[in-house]
Design a protein around this motif. Structure first.
Motif, short mmCIF file in Angstrom:
data_model
loop_
_atom_site.label_atom_id
_atom_site.label_comp_id
_atom_site.label_asym_id
_atom_site.label_seq_id
_atom_site.Cartn_x
_atom_site.Cartn_y
_atom_site.Cartn_z
N ALA A 4 0.82 -1.21 0.00
CA ALA A 4 0.00 0.00 0.00
C ALA A 4 0.85 1.26 0.00
O ALA A 4 0.48 2.27 -0.60
N GLY A 5 2.02 1.23 0.64
CA GLY A 5 2.89 2.40 0.70
C GLY A 5 3.42 2.83 -0.66
O GLY A 5 3.80 3.98 -0.85
N ASN A 6 3.46 1.90 -1.62
CA ASN A 6 3.91 2.24 -2.97
C ASN A 6 2.84 3.02 -3.74
O ASN A 6 3.14 3.67 -4.72
N LEU A 7 1.61 2.91 -3.31
CA LEU A 7 0.49 3.57 -4.00
C LEU A 7 0.29 4.96 -3.39
O LEU A 7 -0.58 5.18 -2.57
N ARG A 8 1.11 5.92 -3.81
CA ARG A 8 1.09 7.23 -3.17
C ARG A 8 0.62 8.35 -4.10
O ARG A 8 0.65 9.51 -3.74
N HIS A 9 0.19 8.00 -5.30
CA HIS A 9 -0.29 8.99 -6.26
C HIS A 9 -1.79 8.80 -6.49
O HIS A 9 -2.26 7.67 -6.61
N ARG A 10 -2.53 9.92 -6.57
CA ARG A 10 -3.96 9.84 -6.88
C ARG A 10 -4.11 9.90 -8.40
O ARG A 10 -3.57 10.78 -9.06
N VAL A 11 -4.86 8.94 -8.94
CA VAL A 11 -5.07 8.85 -10.38
C VAL A 11 -6.57 8.69 -10.64
O VAL A 11 -7.22 7.86 -10.02
N ARG A 12 -7.06 9.52 -11.57
CA ARG A 12 -8.46 9.40 -11.99
C ARG A 12 -8.49 8.61 -13.29
O ARG A 12 -7.77 8.93 -14.24
N ILE A 13 -9.31 7.57 -13.32
CA ILE A 13 -9.50 6.77 -14.52
C ILE A 13 -10.71 7.34 -15.25
O ILE A 13 -11.76 7.54 -14.64
N GLU A 14 -10.55 7.64 -16.54
CA GLU A 14 -11.64 8.24 -17.31
C GLU A 14 -11.87 7.47 -18.60
O GLU A 14 -10.95 6.87 -19.15
N ARG A 15 -13.11 7.51 -19.08
CA ARG A 15 -13.44 6.92 -20.37
C ARG A 15 -14.18 7.96 -21.21
O ARG A 15 -14.85 8.84 -20.68
N LEU A 16 -14.05 7.85 -22.52
CA LEU A 16 -14.71 8.75 -23.44
C LEU A 16 -16.14 8.27 -23.62
O LEU A 16 -16.38 7.09 -23.90
N ASP A 17 -17.11 9.18 -23.44
CA ASP A 17 -18.52 8.80 -23.52
C ASP A 17 -19.30 9.88 -24.26
O ASP A 17 -18.89 11.04 -24.30
N ASP A 18 -20.42 9.50 -24.83
CA ASP A 18 -21.29 10.46 -25.51
C ASP A 18 -21.86 11.46 -24.50
O ASP A 18 -22.24 11.08 -23.39
N MET A 19 -21.93 12.72 -24.93
CA MET A 19 -22.58 13.74 -24.10
C MET A 19 -24.09 13.55 -24.21
O MET A 19 -24.60 13.20 -25.27
N ARG A 20 -24.78 13.78 -23.12
CA ARG A 20 -26.24 13.60 -23.09
C ARG A 20 -26.91 14.84 -22.55
O ARG A 20 -26.35 15.56 -21.74
N ASP A 21 -28.15 15.06 -23.00
CA ASP A 21 -28.92 16.19 -22.48
C ASP A 21 -29.62 15.78 -21.19
O ASP A 21 -29.44 14.66 -20.70
N GLU A 22 -30.43 16.68 -20.63
CA GLU A 22 -31.08 16.41 -19.35
C GLU A 22 -32.06 15.23 -19.39
O GLU A 22 -32.39 14.66 -18.36
#
Length: 125
Positions: A4-22
Motif C-alpha cells: 500500500a505504501g507504494n500507492l502514493r499517487h492519486r489517479v483518476r480513470i476516465e473513459r470517453l462517452d457520448d454527451m447527453r442532455d437532461e
C-alpha cells in the motif's frame, strides 16, 4: 505483492462517452449528425507512477509509441486501453497518460494491474 505504501499517487480513470442532455438523449450536431463526446470519471484510485529509465524508454520506443511511465493500480475489472489516466497533482492541472494496455499481475492476475503509458491524450474530445 503490492504494498500500500507504494500507492502514493492519486489517479483518476476516465473513459470517453457520448454527451447527453437532461433527458438522457445523446447530443448530436443537427447538420452533421456527429455526436459530442466528453471524458467521464470511472474511478479515482491510489497508484504507483514510475517514470521509465532511459534504457527502458529506448527499448519501449522500438515497439510502442513513446512509453514514458509505468502506472500500477490495484486490480479493477473492466479497464481497457481506450481509457485515460489523469495523475492528480496538488494545486495544478493533472498529467494525462494514455495506457497501452492493462496487464494483470503474474501470480493471481487479480491483485494489481500494470499500465505502460505514453504521455497525453486529446483533452477536448
Amino acid at each position: 505483492m503490492l504494498r500500500a505504501g507504494n500507492l502514493r499517487h492519486r489517479v483518476r480513470i476516465e473513459r470517453l462517452d457520448d454527451m447527453r442532455d437532461e433527458t438522457g438523449a445523446v447530443i448530436q450536431d443537427p447538420e452533421t449528425g456527429a455526436t459530442s463526446q466528453q471524458w467521464v470519471e470511472v474511478a479515482t484510485v491510489w497508484a504507483s507512477i514510475e517514470p521509465l529509465s532511459a534504457r527502458e524508454f529506448i527499448q519501449s520506443a522500438k515497439t510502442q509509441a513513446e512509453i514514458v511511465a509505468r502506472i500500477v493500480i490495484r486490480y479493477r475489472d473492466g479497464l481497457d486501453a481506450s481509457m485515460r489516466l489523469v495523475h492528480l497533482r496538488a494545486g495544478g492541472r493533472g498529467v494525462i497518460y494514455s495506457p497501452a494496455e492493462f496487464l494483470p499481475d503474474r501470480d493471481s492476475g487479480l491483485e494489481y494491474l500494470t499500465a505502460p503509458c505514453s504521455r497525453g491524450v486529446s483533452e477536448g474530445q
